[in-house]
Every structure is written in structure tokens, then in C-alpha cells.
Design an enzyme around this catalytic site. Structure first.
Site, PDB file in Angstrom:
ATOM      1  N   GLU A   1       5.004  10.580 -13.461  1.00  8.54           N
ATOM      2  CA  GLU A   1       3.714  10.505 -14.397  1.00  8.54           C
ATOM      3  C   GLU A   1       4.516  10.216 -15.574  1.00  8.54           C
ATOM      4  OE1 GLU A   1       0.433  11.227 -13.811  1.00  8.54           O
ATOM      5  OE2 GLU A   1       0.475  11.683 -11.663  1.00  8.54           O
TER       6      GLU A   1
ATOM      7  N   SER B   1       7.205   8.710 -22.893  1.00 12.74           N
ATOM      8  CA  SER B   1       8.701   8.388 -22.809  1.00 12.74           C
ATOM      9  C   SER B   1       9.673   9.510 -22.643  1.00 12.74           C
ATOM     10  CB  SER B   1       8.949   7.405 -23.980  1.00 12.74           C
ATOM     11  OG  SER B   1       8.063   6.422 -24.177  1.00 12.74           O
ATOM     12  N   ARG B   2       9.096  10.743 -22.043  1.00 11.23           N
ATOM     13  CA  ARG B   2       9.979  11.968 -21.883  1.00 11.23           C
ATOM     14  C   ARG B   2      10.288  12.500 -23.023  1.00 11.23           C
ATOM     15  NH1 ARG B   2       7.516  11.504 -17.470  1.00 11.23           N
ATOM     16  NH2 ARG B   2       8.632  10.767 -15.536  1.00 11.23           N
ATOM     17  N   LEU B   3       9.788  11.992 -24.195  1.00  9.85           N
ATOM     18  CA  LEU B   3       9.890  12.930 -25.489  1.00  9.85           C
ATOM     19  C   LEU B   3       9.124  13.934 -25.590  1.00  9.85           C
ATOM     20  CD1 LEU B   3      10.779   9.743 -27.863  1.00  9.85           C
ATOM     21  CD2 LEU B   3      12.334  11.198 -26.689  1.00  9.85           C
TER      22      LEU B   3
END
Ligand SMILES: NC(=O)C1=CN([C@@H]2O[C@H](COP(=O)(O)OP(=O)(O)OC[C@H]3O[C@@H](n4cnc5c(N)ncnc54)[C@H](OP(=O)(O)O)[C@@H]3O)[C@@H](O)[C@H]2O)[C@@H](O)CC1
Ligand SMILES: Cc1cc2nc3c(=O)[nH]c(=O)nc-3n(C[C@H](O)[C@H](O)[C@H](O)COP(=O)(O)O)c2cc1C
Ligand SMILES: Cc1ncc(COP(=O)(O)O)c(C=O)c1O
Ligand SMILES: [K+]
Length: 537
Positions: A329, A511-513
Site C-alpha cells: 500500500e 514513498s515510505r517517508l
């Protein structure tokens, strides 16, 4: 009634052998924030994930032991019944005759089932433009109803309805769509190649009354759907075809006889699948039309899956094969900044907990509890938070369980909350103590009597010879305590309280930030305050 469990809730988990690491998996409710699937494969996975969160699909058969002796025409494949063309028409007549339904009612429910099936698999954020191609009969009516519901679900529908039926029901459906400014396109107005302008093509041309070869203009429309597969080779993304009840042009019983018909990605069978549905090989087969009364099911010896919860549709057949490595996701959430957070992590926890409750998440108080014994090997399991205040986080359990043994050897533990629908995780770590005997007594007697007896029966984490042993003991105790009166709390049952010395609040981001804010205690001028730092995601 005979119940056959035909598709159980997917267990995701596997293991990590030997390493001193432990894992637990717990599934909660569907997403609330819009999460946008990031890879093409995930388009399927989003549809696939939905059924995981729905209850197990059960098949209900009308007569015990009758599967082998069913009316020969009602064939069975994997415990689902299939109807012939004649039976489908008969069911229709019975519903709208002696059973008192009106065609309007059934069409509304059928169209709603189609729309909800589509929404389970194809999210409007990715598949927005829908063309409903509607035929002259009731199948076309289902398409008109589905288009209206899809509009309200956030899609942008268009309708092609070349042979209008001059009955008040149909003109009403058209007026309803026009009042929503849904465009009607003639066959001539449709582009030659449908793949550029639409994401979903709803095939509502013909249902179970189709016979012979398609006549104009439907022959041309069906050909447009067939051609899509050719465009597909040059186009990166092609629209999906959703057929209502019967893939139009297919023989109602034999299916796609010449093998040159349309190849829908999704089939929504209504009431019960017709024989041709056995030939459907697309990834998504759903059943809709949640209105079949038991009398019909019995008369036709129908074996149909149970609809989950309040859903208008249920997946039949296997969910599509997915590539686990591509399951992901992309979290989209509001920013979570240092300036916004509470000074006291307990207040911050309460705020997020309230959000989880307000978002109607399932068991927002479920938390993973990780412990380690003197061997240093961690173990995790879910427990339910039963209270939280300045004194700490409380849960109840068996004092002779594995977790209890480990806590007696090492009174430090970690708690983990994961609120799926909010893209949030909270970690709480600290030291653990038993709660007072009075507190445990009080909580124990607040539980349902069945759970109190369950706690007496269960020597938690020990080996049992079989489930019958537990149930036999339960029955005996149930009898013993059948009269009103106190069920004594076993000595070995009670609560624990974790006093936190570290919190971390995690908010998933693109973006996994992700945002991660950690609280740890710090002494300033002899006073204990919580220091807040941001951690790299
Ligand atoms: N309980 C239920 O069962 C429910 C049923 N529901 C829905 O009803 C559907 C069945 O509806 P239906 O009976 O109106 O027939 P349907 O298939 O839409 O088409 C008939 C029309 O097509 C025409 N036509 C036929 N062949 C043709 C050809 N070769 N080329 C061209 N035209 C052709 C035919 O014309 P005719 O041949 O009579 O001249 C007639 O005008 C069913 O599949 C489901 O979707 C739900 O709404 C609710 C619950
Ligand atoms: C959502 C959920 C909540 C649970 N809540 C509790 C609980 O509050 N107390 C408990 O003893 N077990 C609870 N269990 C069962 C535990 O996960 C676990 O199976 C049991 O406590 C035995 O763990 P142990 O052998 O590691 O001690 C729950 C399980 C789930 C899935
Ligand atoms: C074995 C066991 N004990 C205790 C609990 C805590 O829940 P409750 O006290 O609400 O029954 C659970 C919850 O799942 C459980 O499975
Ligand atoms: K159809």
C-alpha cells in the site's frame, strides 16, 4: 441446513525459524484513508484484500446430504449451483409472481449488487470512467441502476442505451441518470477504440433471455468489447469488462461456444449463476441479488454462498493468484508534525485511540504484546487493552501462560497497536507489574459469564487432547453455575499493567517517508519531562 466452509479467511503468516525474533499477524478493518495501489499488480491485490477482511464465505445448501441427488439440471461445481436458462426464467417468474416481488425491486437490488461488486475490486481512484452498455431487457435495466449507484460511489459513468424500452420503470431510470447529468452516448458517438476513454465497461446488454445471434446494434457493440483484447496488446492499460449475469453474446448454458466472444474480467451472476458461468475464466466472479428466499433455494435445491455481513455481493470462485512480493500500500495520510502533538504521550495516545474508535475500526484496543523470558527469545501475541491511565496500560490473562512465565523472568514488555484504516502504529515499551487482586476480581466479574467459565476451563498455553475436552468441561461448569450467582475467579487469572518508558507514534506517508515521533523521559531541573524526537522512517 448444511454448512460447508468453502473458503476460509486467508491466513497470511509464516515463520522465522530459530532466529530470536517473533512475529504475529492480526487483521483489522478496511482502509479509511484512500490508499492508492502503487503497482499494476496491486490493482488486483486491492480487490483481493477486500475479501480477507470479510468473514469466511460459507455455502448454504438447502437440504442436508442432497448434493448428489439434485435436480439434474441444477448442476454443481465446487458446491455452487448453476441454473439452466429455463430455471432462471422460472425463478424470475416465481419471485415476481407468488412471492410478491416487483421487477423494480429486484432490478434495484441487482444493479446495486453489480455496483458494489465493481467497487470491491476496481477502486474509483484508479478506475473512474465507466461506460454502461445497456440492452433492451431487464439486464439493461440492471446496467442503468448500476450506473446510478456507481455515480454515488465516486465513479464517472456514461451510458449507451441504444434500444430504449418504453415502460415507466425504464424511463424513470433514464430520468434519474439524466438528473445526475450522466451523459448518454449513442452507438455512433462511441469511439472506435473504447480503451482510451473508459476504465470500466459494464456489459449489461443481454441476460438469461438471450437467444440466437446478436442483432444490430448489439452485434457491433459486442464486437467493440471483443476488439479490446487486440488493443490491449499495444496499450499499456486496457479497460476492464464487467458482465452482468451473462457475458453478452455467450450462450446462456453453453458459454462462449466458438471461443471468439467477449472475455470479461469480472462476472456478476445474479440470483444464482447460470450454466455458462462455469466457462468463465476471468479473475473475478461475484454473486449478487441478495434476495433469494429459502423457499426458492429449497425448490431449486440451490447451494449458494452466504453473503458476508451486510454486503450486497460475495465473491465466488478463487480469488486471483497474487504475487506476495508485489503486495503493498502507498500510505496517504495527513502530515504528523512535532508542533501538533501533545506534550504528554498519554494524551497523544488517547487522541489517536479516540480517532481509531471514531473511524469504527474493529477492536481498536487490540495490541500485540511482546515478551522475552530468561532465554532472551522474544514471543508476541495479541491481547486486549482494558484500561489506560497515568498508571499504565492494562490487560488481563492467565498467570500461568507462556507470557506470564516470561514476564516473571523478565518484567519488561512492548505493546504495539496497528490501526490499519488510519495508517497508524503506536509502540509502547516499559516495565510490567500485576494489577491488584481486587482490580482483577472486579474486571473478571464484569466479563460475560461464558468468558468467566472459559477462563476457568482454559489452562492457557498447555496442550489439550482435543477441543471436545474443553467443551465438555465448559458444559459441566455451565451446569454447575447455571443458577445466578458469582462464578469464582481462578487464582491464576488477572491483569498486568505496563508502565511506559518509551512511546513511538507512526503515521504512514507516501514513498515510505513516514512520520515517526518518539517520546522518552528526560530529567530537566530535577523534573521528569517527555523528550520528543523525530526518527527516520
Ligand atoms: N430474479 C431474476 O431472475 C432477476 C433478473 N434480473 C435481470 O434480468 C435479466 C433477464 O432479463 P430479461 O428476461 O428481460 O432478458 P434479457 O436477457 O435482459 O434480454 C431480453 C431482451 O433481449 C432481446 N434479445 C434476445 N436475444 C437477442 C438477440 N440475439 N439479439 C438482439 N436482442 C435479443 C429480447 O428481444 P426479443 O428476442 O424478445 O425480441 C429482449 O428484448 C437477467 O439476466 C438479470 O440481469 C435482475 O434484474 C433481477 C432479478
Ligand atoms: C484480538 C485478540 C485479542 C486477544 N486478547 C487476549 C487477552 O486479552 N488476553 C489473553 O489472555 N489472550 C488474548 N488473546 C489470545 C492471545 O493472543 C494468546 O493466544 C493467548 O493469550 C496465549 O498466549 P501465550 O501462550 O503467549 O501466553 C487474544 C487474541 C486475539 C487475536
Ligand atoms: C483468552 C482470552 N482472554 C482474555 C481476553 C480478553 O478479552 P475479554 O476480557 O474482553 O474477554 C481474550 C480476548 O480475545 C482472550 O482471547
Ligand atoms: K450481460
Amino acid at each position: 441446513m448444511r454448512r460447508v466452509l468453502c473458503n476460509s479467511r486467508k491466513m497470511i503468516w509464516s515463520l522465522l525459524a530459530q532466529a530470536p525474533v517473533s512475529l504475529a499477524y492480526y487483521k483489522s478493518s478496511p482502509s479509511i484513508y484512500k490508499t492508492k495501489p502503487s503497482t499494476p499488480l496491486n490493482r488486483f491485490s486491492s480487490g483481493f484484500l477486500a475479501p480477507i477482511s470479510t468473514p469466511a464465505i460459507r455455502v448454504f445448501c438447502s437440504k442436508p446430504g442432497k448434493v448428489g441427488s439434485m435436480a439434474s439440471s441444477v448442476l454443481n461445481q465446487g458446491s455452487i449451483s448453476y441454473l439452466t436458462q429455463r430455471e432462471a426464467a422460472e425463478v424470475d417468474e416465481t419471485l415476481m409472481g407468488p412471492l410478491g416481488f416487483s421487477v423494480d425491486q429486484l432490478m434495484e437490488l441487482a444493479g446495486l449488487s453489480v455496483a458494489t461488486s465493481i467497487a470491491e475490486v476496481y477502486k474509483p481512484s484508479e478506475y473512474n470512467r465507466v461506460l454502461a452498455i445497456c440492452g433492451p431487457g431487464n439486464n439493461g435495466g440492471d446496467g442503468l441502476v448500476a450506473a446510478r449507484h456507481l455515480y454515488h460511489f465516486g465513479y464517472k459513468p456514461f451510458v449507451c442505451y441504444p434500444k430504449r424500452t418504453q415502460k415507466p420503470l425504464y424511463s424513470g431510470l433514464v430520468t434519474q441518470l439524466e438528473s445526475l447529468s450522466i451523459p448518454f452516448l449513442s452507438v455512433d458517438e462511441l469511439p472506435v477504440d473504447l480503451s482510451k476513454d473508459f476504465d470500466i465497461l459494464v456489459d449489461a446488454m443481454f441476460g438469461f433471455s438471450f437467444h440466437g445471434a446478436p442483432r444490430p446494434p448489439f452485434d457491433e457493440l459486442i464486437q467493440k468489447l471483443i476488439n479490446l483484447h487486440n488493443y490491449e496488446q499495444v496499450q499499456q492499460k486496457s479497460p476492464v469488462i464487467v458482465s452482468v449475469d451473462i457475458p453478452s453474446g455467450w450462450h446462456v448454458e453453453e458459454g462462449d461456444v466458438g471461443g471468439e466472444g467477449i472475455k470479461p474480467d469480472m462476472l456478476v451472476s445474479l440470483t444464482a449463476p447460470k450454466l455458462c458461468a462455469k466457462k468463465f475464466s476471468g479473475p473475478h466472479h461475484f454473486l449478487g441479488g441478495r434476495f433469494v428466499p429459502p423457499t426458492i433455494a429449497e425448490k431449486y435445491k440451490l447451494c449458494l454462498p452466504q453473503y458476508p455481513g451486510t454486503s450486497m455481493c460475495v465473491r465466488i470462485g478463487k480469488p486471483p493468484q497474487i504475487d506476495i512480493s508485489a503486495l503493498r500500500e502507498n500510505y496517504i495520510s495527513p502530515e504528523f508534525r512535532e508542533e501538533q502533538v501533545e506534550v504528554d504521550p498519554l494524551d497523544q495516545f488517547r487522541k489517536w485511540f479516540d480517532d481509531a474508535v471514531a473511524a469504527n475500526l474493529k477492536e481498536p484496543n487490540a495490541m500485540a504484546l511482546s515478551t522475552t523470558g530468561k532465554d532472551g527469545k522474544p514471543s508476541s501475541r495479541m491481547v486486549l487493552l482494558k484500561g489506560v491511565d497515568k498508571g499504565g496500560f492494562v490487560w488481563y490473562t492467565n498467570y500461568e501462560s507462556q507470557k506470564a512465565r516470561e514476564l516473571s523472568e523478565n518484567p519488561h514488555a512492548a505493546l504495539l497497536f496497528y490501526w490499519d484504516g488510519l495508517n497508524r502504529q503506536v509502540r509502547v515499551e516499559g516495565s510490567v507489574q500485576k494489577v491488584s487482586e481486587e482490580e482483577s476480581e472486579q474486571y473478571f466479574h464484569s466479563r460475560p459469564r461464558g468468558s468467566q467459565i472459559g477462563a476457568i476451563v482454559s489452562k492457557q498455553s498447555t496442550v489439550v487432547p482435543g477441543r471436545h475436552v474443553l467443551h465438555q468441561q465448559y458444559k459441566e461448569l455451565e451446569e454447575k453455575y447455571s443458577k445466578e450467582g458469582l462464578i469464582p475467579k481462578p487464582k491464576h487469572w488477572g491483569g498486568y499493567r505496563l508502565l511506559p518508558n518509551r512511546y513511538e507514534f507512526w503515521q504512514g506517508q507516501t514513498s515510505r517517508l513516514h512520520d515517526r515521533l518518539e517520546y522518552s523521559p528526560q530529567e530537566i531541573d530535577g523534573k521528569l519531562v517527555w523528550k520528543i524526537v523525530r526518527l527516520a522512517p
